[in-house]
Write an enzyme that holds these catalytic residues in place. Structure first.
Site, PDB file in Angstrom:
ATOM      1  N   ARG A 196       0.657  -1.252   0.000  1.00  0.00           N
ATOM      2  CA  ARG A 196       0.063  -0.031  -0.028  1.00  0.00           C
ATOM      3  C   ARG A 196       0.997   1.433   0.016  1.00  0.00           C
ATOM      4  NH1 ARG A 196      -2.818  -4.080   1.813  1.00  0.00           N
ATOM      5  NH2 ARG A 196      -5.123  -4.372   1.986  1.00  0.00           N
ATOM      6  N   ARG A 208      -6.347 -18.099  -8.981  1.00  0.00           N
ATOM      7  CA  ARG A 208      -7.080 -17.235  -7.793  1.00  0.00           C
ATOM      8  C   ARG A 208      -8.278 -16.589  -8.420  1.00  0.00           C
ATOM      9  NH1 ARG A 208      -3.104 -15.180  -3.594  1.00  0.00           N
ATOM     10  NH2 ARG A 208      -4.693 -15.127  -2.412  1.00  0.00           N
ATOM     11  N   ASP A 234      -3.949 -15.427   7.483  1.00  0.00           N
ATOM     12  CA  ASP A 234      -2.656 -15.905   6.788  1.00  0.00           C
ATOM     13  C   ASP A 234      -1.885 -16.825   7.875  1.00  0.00           C
ATOM     14  OD1 ASP A 234      -3.070 -14.667   4.594  1.00  0.00           O
ATOM     15  OD2 ASP A 234      -2.098 -12.871   5.136  1.00  0.00           O
ATOM     16  N   LYS A 288      -5.955 -19.395  -1.225  1.00  0.00           N
ATOM     17  CA  LYS A 288      -4.943 -18.528  -1.211  1.00  0.00           C
ATOM     18  C   LYS A 288      -3.851 -18.743  -1.978  1.00  0.00           C
ATOM     19  CE  LYS A 288      -6.685 -15.995   2.013  1.00  0.00           C
ATOM     20  NZ  LYS A 288      -6.629 -14.540   1.739  1.00  0.00           N
ATOM     21  N   ARG A 347      -4.872 -24.134   1.126  1.00  0.00           N
ATOM     22  CA  ARG A 347      -3.963 -24.170   2.642  1.00  0.00           C
ATOM     23  C   ARG A 347      -4.583 -25.115   3.303  1.00  0.00           C
ATOM     24  NH1 ARG A 347      -1.819 -17.894   3.248  1.00  0.00           N
ATOM     25  NH2 ARG A 347      -0.086 -18.230   1.696  1.00  0.00           N
ATOM     26  N   ARG A 349       3.924 -19.662   3.021  1.00  0.00           N
ATOM     27  CA  ARG A 349       3.572 -19.933   4.396  1.00  0.00           C
ATOM     28  C   ARG A 349       3.401 -21.352   4.858  1.00  0.00           C
ATOM     29  NH1 ARG A 349       2.839 -14.745   5.715  1.00  0.00           N
ATOM     30  NH2 ARG A 349       1.878 -13.246   4.334  1.00  0.00           N
TER      31      ARG A 349
HETATM   32  C1  S3P Z   1      -4.187  -8.946   2.281  1.00  0.00           C
HETATM   33  C2  S3P Z   1      -5.360  -9.615   2.686  1.00  0.00           C
HETATM   34  C3  S3P Z   1      -5.639 -11.004   2.859  1.00  0.00           C
HETATM   35  C4  S3P Z   1      -4.585 -11.631   3.066  1.00  0.00           C
HETATM   36  C5  S3P Z   1      -3.071 -11.548   2.049  1.00  0.00           C
HETATM   37  C6  S3P Z   1      -3.111  -9.873   2.088  1.00  0.00           C
HETATM   38  C7  S3P Z   1      -3.958  -7.512   2.118  1.00  0.00           C
HETATM   39  O1  S3P Z   1      -6.348 -11.536   1.692  1.00  0.00           O
HETATM   40  O2  S3P Z   1      -4.614 -13.128   3.004  1.00  0.00           O
HETATM   41  O3  S3P Z   1      -1.955 -11.961   2.317  1.00  0.00           O
HETATM   42  O4  S3P Z   1      -2.872  -7.215   2.097  1.00  0.00           O
HETATM   43  O5  S3P Z   1      -4.925  -6.921   2.009  1.00  0.00           O
HETATM   44  P1  S3P Z   1      -7.995 -11.298   1.725  1.00  0.00           P
HETATM   45  O6  S3P Z   1      -8.199  -9.958   2.058  1.00  0.00           O
HETATM   46  O7  S3P Z   1      -8.374 -11.839   0.373  1.00  0.00           O
HETATM   47  O8  S3P Z   1      -8.430 -12.336   2.686  1.00  0.00           O
END
Ligand code: S3P
Length: 423
Positions: free
Chosen positions: A24, A119, A310, A337, A341, A383
């Site tokens: 971000r 995905r 996660d 994911k 997982r 992971r």
């Molecule tokens: C993330 C949100 C999560 C997480 C991913 C990172 C993010 O996914 O599993 O590793 O940075 O917004 P989801 O929001 O799709 O569950």
């Protein structure tokens, strides 16, 4: 790679910067007016993929040893890339970019590796189309995705899953939309996008599970310090909790309440974890100390799931060492994911002699008998690799991990740090 259990873990370490916040910081830094200095940036493959995509859209980004410097081009300053953008293994890069790119005046194609191509992207395509975006995807659900120039308008959207990636994609598109954009979450997911927006001067309000964004004129660049990733700290917290005699401290870990489900669960299992040196700026940060204490089983489900999504693979490892039954439910998202997982952990824990039952939306682990070492697969999933390495530390006998280099996605120095702790 061979892992031999070596006895208690001791020491004080730092883990690399938070992956979600690192992505971000680059994205919003690129869209801001002015220069953003980012310290604590995660130099993992996923975040480097984000940098690469923005460089291809004309954003000057300098990567130094101790900081990343982003020369923001402003909200409307991105340039059409000459080739398709490659997002590697990174779901966050792919989905958040969809939001940003749907508001651009140029056509662009996004694609990633074999895992990314499996995905689901329909969850992002649908609300963005509702906002007016023009997006094509393979079978309307998969990469490669092509986004065409279009005019966006704000919508009110109820998320079908508690996903921060989905929420963030819609909010990022909202930067380019006419009128307000509102997202309603079924349960709170990580709120790093909302926090960073506020820091950069964007008008965004959260009331309970309703988030509303008013499109800004521009974003004002600010320097960003990224805390340690609690998702990376989770491996050492679990290692300290299951290897008898261990005591270790992880300094400077981000403890945003939308991410701390791992602390709640390990404590519910009986773990001894203390917090110190707390400080709260844009994101709350503290040091975490874990001391070995025997664990017992617990139940995990409902609104805590997005707060530890996660960390579930490594929680499954903790459960294998905990006396009694641990039930994980409401975790269907784990199937989509970087790998499935649930299936991956059930298969690998079984190899180590753990009594584990895969369910529709999670798993049941009957723990308490020390697992034995085994030859583990990683499913190309960082992971899964690190979770199994933690299991190997406390197992009876040596283990082997195929394809250990996959940890470079989120934690390139993972095995070095493990060794430093005496593992
Ligand atoms: C993330 C949100 C999560 C997480 C991913 C990172 C993010 O996914 O599993 O590793 O940075 O917004 P989801 O929001 O799709 O569950």
């Amino acid at each position: 790679m061979q892992i031999q259990p070596l006895g208690p873990l001791h020491g004080s370490i730092m883990v690399p910067g938070d992956k979600s916040i690192s992505h971000r910081a680059v994205m919003l830094g690129a869209l801001a007016s002015g220069t953003t200095h980012i310290t604590g940036f995660l130099m993992g493959e996923d975040c480097l993929a984000t940098i690469d995509c923005f460089r291809k859209m004309g954003v000057p980004i300098e990567v130094r040893e101790d900081e990343v410097i982003v020369e923001g081009v402003g909200l409307h300053g991105l340039a059409a890339p000459e080739e398709a953008l490659y997002t590697g293994n990174s779901g966050t890069t792919t989905r958040l970019l969809c939001g940003i790119l749907s508001g651009q005046p140029f056509t662009v194609t996004l694609n990633g590796d074999a895992s990314i191509q499996k995905r689901p992207m329909g969850r992002v395509i649908r609300p963005l189309r509702e906002m007016g975006a023009s997006i094509e995807g393979k079978n309307d659900n998969y990469c490669p995705l092509t986004l065409y120039p279009s005019e966006l308008h704000g919508i009110e959207y109820r998320l079908p899953v508690a996903s921060a990636q989905l929420k963030s994609a819609i909010l990022l598109a909202g930067l380019y939309a006419e009128g307000q954009t509102t997202v309603i979450e079924p349960a709170p997911s990580r709120d790093h996008t909302e926090r960073m927006f506020r820091t950069l001067g964007v008008e965004i309000e959260t009331h309970g599970n309703i988030i509303t964004l008013n499109p800004p004129e521009d974003l004002h660049a600010v320097d960003i310090t990224i805390p340690g990733d609690i998702s990376s700290a989770a491996f050492f917290l679990t290692a300290g909790a299951i290897v008898p005699g261990s005591e270790l401290t992880i300094r400077g870990v981000g403890v945003n309440p939308t991410r701390t489900g791992i602390l709640d669960v390990l404590r519910a299992m009986g773990a001894d974890i203390t917090e110190s040196n707390f400080c709260d700026e844009a994101e709350p940060v503290c040091d975490l100390t874990v001391r070995y204490r025997p664990l017992h089983g617990t139940e995990i489900g409902g609104s805590i799931i997005p707060r530890l999504i996660d960390e579930l693979p490594v929680i499954a490892v903790a459960a294998a060492f905990a006396e009694g039954e641990t039930v994980i439910r409401d975790a269907q998202e784990l199937k989509v994911k970087e790998s499935n997982r649930i299936a991956a952990m059930a298969a690998e824990l079984s190899k180590a002699g753990v009594n584990v039952e895969e369910t529709e939306d999670g798993m049941i682990i009957r723990g308490g008998t020390t697992p034995h070492g085994a030859a583990f697969e990683t499913y190309g999933d960082h992971r899964i690799a690190m979770s199994l390495a933690v299991l190997a530390l406390a197992a009876n006998g040596a283990s082997r991990i195929h394809d250990p280099d996959v940890v470079a996605i989120s934690y390139p120095d993972f095995f070095d740090t493990l060794q430093q702790l005496g593992g």
